[in-house]
Write a protein that holds these residues in place. Structure first.
Motif, short mmCIF file in Angstrom:
data_model
loop_
_atom_site.label_atom_id
_atom_site.label_comp_id
_atom_site.label_asym_id
_atom_site.label_seq_id
_atom_site.Cartn_x
_atom_site.Cartn_y
_atom_site.Cartn_z
N SER A 1 -0.16 -1.40 11.59
CA SER A 1 -1.67 -1.31 10.99
C SER A 1 -1.45 -1.18 9.21
CB SER A 1 -2.28 0.08 11.49
OG SER A 1 -2.60 -0.17 12.72
N ASN B 1 -0.60 -4.55 8.05
CA ASN B 1 -1.50 -5.56 8.50
C ASN B 1 -2.86 -5.10 7.83
OD1 ASN B 1 -1.71 -8.14 9.66
ND2 ASN B 1 -2.51 -7.61 11.37
N LEU B 2 -3.07 -4.35 6.94
CA LEU B 2 -4.20 -4.08 6.34
C LEU B 2 -5.07 -5.39 5.46
CD1 LEU B 2 -3.55 -0.47 4.82
CD2 LEU B 2 -4.85 -0.91 6.64
N THR B 3 -6.09 -5.30 5.45
CA THR B 3 -6.77 -6.49 4.72
C THR B 3 -6.51 -6.45 3.14
OG1 THR B 3 -8.70 -6.51 6.13
CG2 THR B 3 -9.02 -7.41 4.10
N GLN B 4 -6.08 -7.58 2.70
CA GLN B 4 -5.43 -7.34 1.17
C GLN B 4 -4.07 -6.57 1.07
OE1 GLN B 4 -6.60 -9.46 -1.00
NE2 GLN B 4 -8.03 -10.17 0.49
N GLY B 5 -3.30 -6.26 2.18
CA GLY B 5 -2.53 -5.47 2.11
C GLY B 5 -0.90 -6.48 1.96
N ASP C 1 -0.96 -9.97 3.88
CA ASP C 1 -1.78 -10.95 3.04
C ASP C 1 -1.16 -11.19 1.71
OD1 ASP C 1 -3.65 -11.07 5.09
OD2 ASP C 1 -4.97 -9.66 4.13
N GLN C 2 -0.54 -10.27 1.00
CA GLN C 2 -0.06 -10.78 -0.27
C GLN C 2 1.29 -11.65 -0.29
OE1 GLN C 2 1.05 -6.95 -2.16
NE2 GLN C 2 -1.09 -6.32 -2.27
N SER D 1 -0.21 -15.16 0.55
CA SER D 1 -0.67 -15.56 -0.76
C SER D 1 0.63 -16.09 -1.65
CB SER D 1 -1.50 -14.76 -1.38
OG SER D 1 -0.91 -13.62 -1.93
#
Length: 234
Positions: free
Chosen positions: A197, A200-204, A207-208, A211
């Motif tokens: 968790s 896998n956080l949003t904008q964690g 995600d980085q 990107s």
């Protein structure tokens, strides 16, 4: 003649009463407890035995008190030994945990696995560095895992320690001087749900990485095994 006869009767009555009183007195004396007369020697023995009995009772009381005190001392010693055993057990457990954290012993348990790969498609060869995994990406994953409570972390099977260093050299990275080619498999032992968790956080972290054009695979693992660090293995 009559006077003599009267005197005889009176005398007979007196004798009868006297005899009755003597007989009664004798019976009374016979039924009464006999008085034991003790001489000086017997009194001395009696006194001696009484003193011996008193001394024995006093000694027994003293021994009972000593026994009670010794039992208390034994109980205190047993309690102290139990406390020491618990302290030793705690030290052993702490030492074991520190050895695991320091990578001195192997460790196993549940956790997560993160696989980092260079991008499969590179649209501009001149910007290739923007599509490969760098040490900064690995650092971000490792730091997040440690912040989330990971007990142990490994990169391509090599234990990562708090004093480890990571360097990027073209398409490979080095961990404590040992080179590792892509893909880079980062494993962490700890609470799998928490570690997963956290990454896998949003904008964690995941995600980085995506990107930054890094291919990321994240999975929970029921059983992971890590060897001791290279320096500990000799």
């Amino acid at each position: 003649m009559k006077r003599r006869k009267g005197k005889s009767i009176i005398l007979s009555l007196v004798l009868l009463v006297s005899g009755f009183l003597v007989s009664y007195s004798y019976q009374l004396t016979k039924s009464s407890p006999e008085m034991i007369q003790l001489n000086d020697s017997q009194w001395e023995k009696e006194y001696f035995y009484q003193q011996q009995l008193l001394d024995m009772e006093k000694k027994n009381k003293q021994l009972r008190e000593e026994l009670k005190e010794k039992r208390k001392n034994i109980q205190d010693i047993e309690n102290e030994m139990a406390d020491r055993e618990q302290v030793v057990a705690d030290f052993v457990e702490r030492k074991k945990k520190l050895q695991m954290l320091n990578g001195e012993v192997p460790i196993q348990g549940e956790g997560v696995e993160i696989v980092l790969r260079d991008a499969e498609y590179i649209p501009d060869e001149e910007q290739v560095n923007q599509y490969i995994v760098h040490e900064s990406h690995i650092h971000s994953v490792v730091n997040e895992l440690l912040s989330a409570g990971a007990k142990a972390v490994a990169i391509n099977g090599q234990r990562y320690m708090k004093d480890s260093y990571i360097a990027c050299t073209g398409p490979v990275i080095t961990v404590d001087g040992v080179q590792h080619p892509a893909p880079f498999v980062i494993t962490a032992i700890g609470d799998a749900e928490v570690l997963y968790s956290s990454l896998n956080l949003t904008q964690g972290v995941v995600d980085q990485l995506r990107s930054d054009n890094v291919d990321v695979e994240l999975s929970k693992e029921n059983q992971l095994e890590m060897k001791a660090r290279l320096s500990a293995e000799g």
